[in-house]
Scaffold this motif. Structure first.
Motif, PDB file in Angstrom:
ATOM      1  N   ASP A   1       0.373  -1.453   0.487  1.00  0.00           N
ATOM      2  CA  ASP A   1      -0.040   0.085  -0.013  1.00  0.00           C
ATOM      3  C   ASP A   1       1.083   1.089   0.050  1.00  0.00           C
ATOM      4  OD1 ASP A   1      -2.177  -1.457   0.043  1.00  0.00           O
ATOM      5  OD2 ASP A   1      -1.719  -0.971   2.216  1.00  0.00           O
ATOM      6  N   LEU A   2       0.132   2.426  -0.674  1.00  0.00           N
ATOM      7  CA  LEU A   2       1.051   3.491  -0.370  1.00  0.00           C
ATOM      8  C   LEU A   2       2.275   3.669  -1.426  1.00  0.00           C
ATOM      9  CD1 LEU A   2       0.121   4.921   3.008  1.00  0.00           C
ATOM     10  CD2 LEU A   2      -1.470   5.090   0.386  1.00  0.00           C
ATOM     11  N   THR A   3       2.609   2.288  -2.519  1.00  0.00           N
ATOM     12  CA  THR A   3       3.616   2.668  -3.251  1.00  0.00           C
ATOM     13  C   THR A   3       3.209   2.892  -4.639  1.00  0.00           C
ATOM     14  OG1 THR A   3       4.159   0.067  -3.178  1.00  0.00           O
ATOM     15  CG2 THR A   3       5.158   1.415  -0.913  1.00  0.00           C
ATOM     16  N   THR A   4       4.532   3.335  -5.219  1.00  0.00           N
ATOM     17  CA  THR A   4       3.809   2.957  -6.598  1.00  0.00           C
ATOM     18  C   THR A   4       5.131   2.983  -7.508  1.00  0.00           C
ATOM     19  OG1 THR A   4       4.420   5.753  -7.017  1.00  0.00           O
ATOM     20  CG2 THR A   4       2.407   4.820  -7.212  1.00  0.00           C
ATOM     21  N   THR A   5       6.231   2.430  -6.929  1.00  0.00           N
ATOM     22  CA  THR A   5       7.672   2.307  -7.411  1.00  0.00           C
ATOM     23  C   THR A   5       8.325   1.037  -7.221  1.00  0.00           C
ATOM     24  OG1 THR A   5       8.135   4.149  -8.390  1.00  0.00           O
ATOM     25  CG2 THR A   5      10.019   2.692  -8.561  1.00  0.00           C
ATOM     26  N   LEU A   6       9.137  -0.313  -7.879  1.00  0.00           N
ATOM     27  CA  LEU A   6       9.962  -1.603  -6.620  1.00  0.00           C
ATOM     28  C   LEU A   6      11.210  -0.931  -7.392  1.00  0.00           C
ATOM     29  CD1 LEU A   6      10.413  -3.777  -5.396  1.00  0.00           C
ATOM     30  CD2 LEU A   6       9.132  -4.908  -6.766  1.00  0.00           C
ATOM     31  N   SER A   7      11.924  -0.905  -6.371  1.00  0.00           N
ATOM     32  CA  SER A   7      13.410  -0.332  -7.028  1.00  0.00           C
ATOM     33  C   SER A   7      14.187  -1.670  -6.944  1.00  0.00           C
ATOM     34  CB  SER A   7      14.008   0.827  -5.701  1.00  0.00           C
ATOM     35  OG  SER A   7      15.268   1.157  -6.281  1.00  0.00           O
ATOM     36  N   VAL A   8      14.869  -2.174  -7.683  1.00  0.00           N
ATOM     37  CA  VAL A   8      15.634  -3.406  -7.565  1.00  0.00           C
ATOM     38  C   VAL A   8      17.100  -3.320  -8.296  1.00  0.00           C
ATOM     39  CG1 VAL A   8      15.676  -5.681  -8.600  1.00  0.00           C
ATOM     40  CG2 VAL A   8      13.791  -4.621  -8.057  1.00  0.00           C
ATOM     41  N   ARG A   9      18.478  -3.105  -7.355  1.00  0.00           N
ATOM     42  CA  ARG A   9      19.365  -3.006  -7.655  1.00  0.00           C
ATOM     43  C   ARG A   9      19.809  -4.545  -8.078  1.00  0.00           C
ATOM     44  NH1 ARG A   9      22.346  -0.220  -2.768  1.00  0.00           N
ATOM     45  NH2 ARG A   9      24.266   0.169  -5.081  1.00  0.00           N
ATOM     46  N   ASN A  10      19.884  -5.621  -7.579  1.00  0.00           N
ATOM     47  CA  ASN A  10      21.348  -6.457  -8.245  1.00  0.00           C
ATOM     48  C   ASN A  10      19.692  -7.688  -7.501  1.00  0.00           C
ATOM     49  OD1 ASN A  10      23.370  -8.223  -8.462  1.00  0.00           O
ATOM     50  ND2 ASN A  10      23.751  -8.495  -6.039  1.00  0.00           N
ATOM     51  N   ARG A  11      20.270  -8.306  -8.727  1.00  0.00           N
ATOM     52  CA  ARG A  11      19.110  -9.511  -9.677  1.00  0.00           C
ATOM     53  C   ARG A  11      19.593  -9.645 -10.499  1.00  0.00           C
ATOM     54  NH1 ARG A  11      16.894 -11.430  -5.820  1.00  0.00           N
ATOM     55  NH2 ARG A  11      15.617 -12.602  -6.781  1.00  0.00           N
ATOM     56  N   PRO A  12      19.379 -11.552 -10.822  1.00  0.00           N
ATOM     57  CA  PRO A  12      20.376 -12.480 -12.172  1.00  0.00           C
ATOM     58  C   PRO A  12      20.054 -11.831 -13.333  1.00  0.00           C
ATOM     59  CG  PRO A  12      19.214 -13.665 -10.188  1.00  0.00           C
ATOM     60  CD  PRO A  12      18.889 -12.768  -9.840  1.00  0.00           C
ATOM     61  N   ALA A  13      20.124 -11.942 -14.301  1.00  0.00           N
ATOM     62  CA  ALA A  13      20.407 -11.538 -15.301  1.00  0.00           C
ATOM     63  C   ALA A  13      19.532 -12.466 -16.100  1.00  0.00           C
ATOM     64  CB  ALA A  13      21.048 -11.208 -15.942  1.00  0.00           C
ATOM     65  N   ASP A  14      18.780 -13.770 -15.525  1.00  0.00           N
ATOM     66  CA  ASP A  14      18.071 -14.381 -16.080  1.00  0.00           C
ATOM     67  C   ASP A  14      17.155 -14.709 -14.332  1.00  0.00           C
ATOM     68  OD1 ASP A  14      19.312 -15.978 -14.026  1.00  0.00           O
ATOM     69  OD2 ASP A  14      19.228 -18.283 -15.354  1.00  0.00           O
ATOM     70  N   ASP A  15      16.677 -13.442 -14.247  1.00  0.00           N
ATOM     71  CA  ASP A  15      15.185 -13.391 -12.738  1.00  0.00           C
ATOM     72  C   ASP A  15      14.496 -13.602 -13.588  1.00  0.00           C
ATOM     73  OD1 ASP A  15      15.324 -13.670 -10.476  1.00  0.00           O
ATOM     74  OD2 ASP A  15      15.648 -11.370  -9.770  1.00  0.00           O
ATOM     75  N   GLY A  16      12.809 -14.095 -13.093  1.00  0.00           N
ATOM     76  CA  GLY A  16      11.854 -14.592 -13.302  1.00  0.00           C
ATOM     77  C   GLY A  16      10.859 -13.806 -13.317  1.00  0.00           C
ATOM     78  N   TRP A  17      10.672 -12.341 -12.890  1.00  0.00           N
ATOM     79  CA  TRP A  17      10.030 -11.265 -12.500  1.00  0.00           C
ATOM     80  C   TRP A  17      10.171 -10.593 -14.272  1.00  0.00           C
ATOM     81  CZ3 TRP A  17      11.559  -6.254 -14.038  1.00  0.00           C
ATOM     82  CH2 TRP A  17      12.849  -6.316 -13.913  1.00  0.00           C
ATOM     83  N   GLN A  18      11.310 -10.568 -15.203  1.00  0.00           N
ATOM     84  CA  GLN A  18      11.212  -9.822 -16.152  1.00  0.00           C
ATOM     85  C   GLN A  18      10.094 -10.834 -16.931  1.00  0.00           C
ATOM     86  OE1 GLN A  18      15.467  -9.035 -17.156  1.00  0.00           O
ATOM     87  NE2 GLN A  18      15.621 -10.696 -15.998  1.00  0.00           N
TER      88      GLN A  18
END
Length: 420
Positions: free
Chosen positions: A275-292
């Protein structure tokens, strides 16, 4: 400056030696000054003092002044095939600005690689603040991390079956540290580049100095469970924000691990729906991370790659024999290594998905390259074919490049989950 006003640098020779415990504060202050001189929070400084391997740390001294620093943690790094190979984690490298171009860094790198070889560790690895520096010492960029700013107001996730069966609960990060570490440890063999955490390193993920939060909350943790078993976790902070249209908060992801796709999807969905957020900031994930591959609009996530882990083969034969190969490979490499001449020459690599051997050879070479290219390709994230296209690998026997490139590849992108 000496008491008589003469320049001490003309009278005191530079002394390269192993760090003593009573020298650590001066040594570490030299390192911090080399990185801008901003003091670290007390808890972070105390953690790194406790993690310092004094017998593996070097200092260069001019009289009682420290002018150069370098260390090497004891790590075991996962490589293709799942083995955790002894690796020197090169760290805390700095040279005083007053002593540049005097051979201080080269002398530390020379001594350090000789030491690593004597310790029987076939690999060295580092994260480079200035990548241009380390190529001449044989380090090659081997992993990429992905950062992103996901617009959670407009991007939606398409999650796999079973995601709704995952149960989430808040927990104090320190109280569930052992449970989270158990999840992490199960994942290490499956992804090259991950570090089997030695005692003390688990505390790195709990560092939470107020001075470093930049307006965000203290560290929070959510555990994921299926059928009563913890299968994943996420650590994060929330930074509130408000605009003319209402809430514009940001979720700052620190760490996310899951044992299966449904668990990972449940954690990503939770973070995107706070709640009350509009951005998820990600700094370090694998190049093949599934969320993409689950987001509705990747462009609104702004994924950005960055080189991270630089790998150096200290012992070519032992390093290449320590990993497995995705397809059968039998090639002779002509290796150039000006900084560690014991690696220079021909090496015959024979291996498959079950194991490998790599020994000196007198046979004609099939591929020619430097140890830097071997380091870049070692974890399977950089293709030998791509390096050949850049002129960095030469094919001497037709077909050898395709054979080696296929064998060196990894089904999973290599990734370093945290710095050192």
């Amino acid at each position: 400056m000496n008491a008589d006003g003469t320049d001490r640098s003309t009278t005191d020779p530079l002394d390269l030696r192993v760090l003593r415990r009573d020298e650590w504060d001066r040594w570490y202050d030299t390192l911090l000054r080399a990185f801008g001189g901003v003091p670290e929070p007390a808890e972070e400084r105390a953690l790194y003092r406790s993690l310092t391997d004094f017998d593996r740390s070097l200092g260069v001294w001019e009289g009682d002044a420290c002018v150069g620093t370098a260390g090497a943690f004891r790590f075991r790094m996962s490589v293709p095939g799942g083995a955790r190979v002894p690796t020197a984690g090169v760290t805390m490298v700095g040279v005083a600005a007053t002593h540049r171009r005097r051979g201080v860094l080269t002398s530390m790198m020379r001594r350090q690689l000789d030491d690593i070889r004597s310790w029987g560790e076939p690999l060295a690895a580092l994260t480079a603040s200035e990548p241009a520096i380390y190529g001449r010492f044989g380090y090659g960029a081997a992993t990429v991390q992905i950062g992103a700013e996901i617009d959670t107001g407009k991007v939606r996730l398409s999650v796999p079956a079973g995601t709704d069966d995952v149960r989430l609960r808040y927990a104090a990060p320190a109280a569930v540290l052992d449970v989270c570490e158990a999840v992490y440890a199960r994942l290490v063999p499956g992804r090259p580049g991950m570090l089997a955490r030695q005692p003390g390193w688990e505390r790195l993920g709990l560092l939470d100095p107020e001075s470093a939060r930049d307006g965000a909350s203290p560290l929070q943790c959510v555990l994921a469970s299926r059928d009563g078993e913890v299968t994943g976790y996420a650590r994060f902070r929330v930074r509130p924000g408000w605009g003319q249209g209402g809430a514009e908060g940001t979720v700052l992801l620190a760490d996310l691990e899951g044992l299966d796709p449904a668990t990972r999807a449940a954690l990503w969905r939770f973070l995107a729906d706070i709640d009350l957020t509009t951005t998820l900031s990600v700094r370090n994930r694998p190049a093949d991370d599934g969320w993409q591959y689950q987001v509705s609009d990747l462009r609104r996530c702004g994924p950005r790659p960055r080189d991270v882990l630089y790998v150096r083969l200290v012992d070519v034969g032992a390093a290449l024999a320590a990993r497995t190969y995705r397809a059968p490979v039998d090639v002779v490499f002509e290796v150039e290594d000006a900084f560690c001449p014991w690696n220079t020459g021909r090496w015959r690599l024979a291996g498959n998905e079950k194991g490998a051997s790599c020994v000196p050879a007198a046979d004609p070479a099939d591929l020619a390259l430097s140890v830097r290219e071997l380091g870049a390709a070692y974890l399977g994230g950089v293709s030998l074919t791509a390096l050949a296209g850049a002129g960095r690998v030469r094919e001497l026997r037709p077909g050898a490049l395709a054979e080696a490139a296929l064998g060196f590849g990894s089904d999973v992108a290599p990734w370093l989950p945290h710095g050192f």
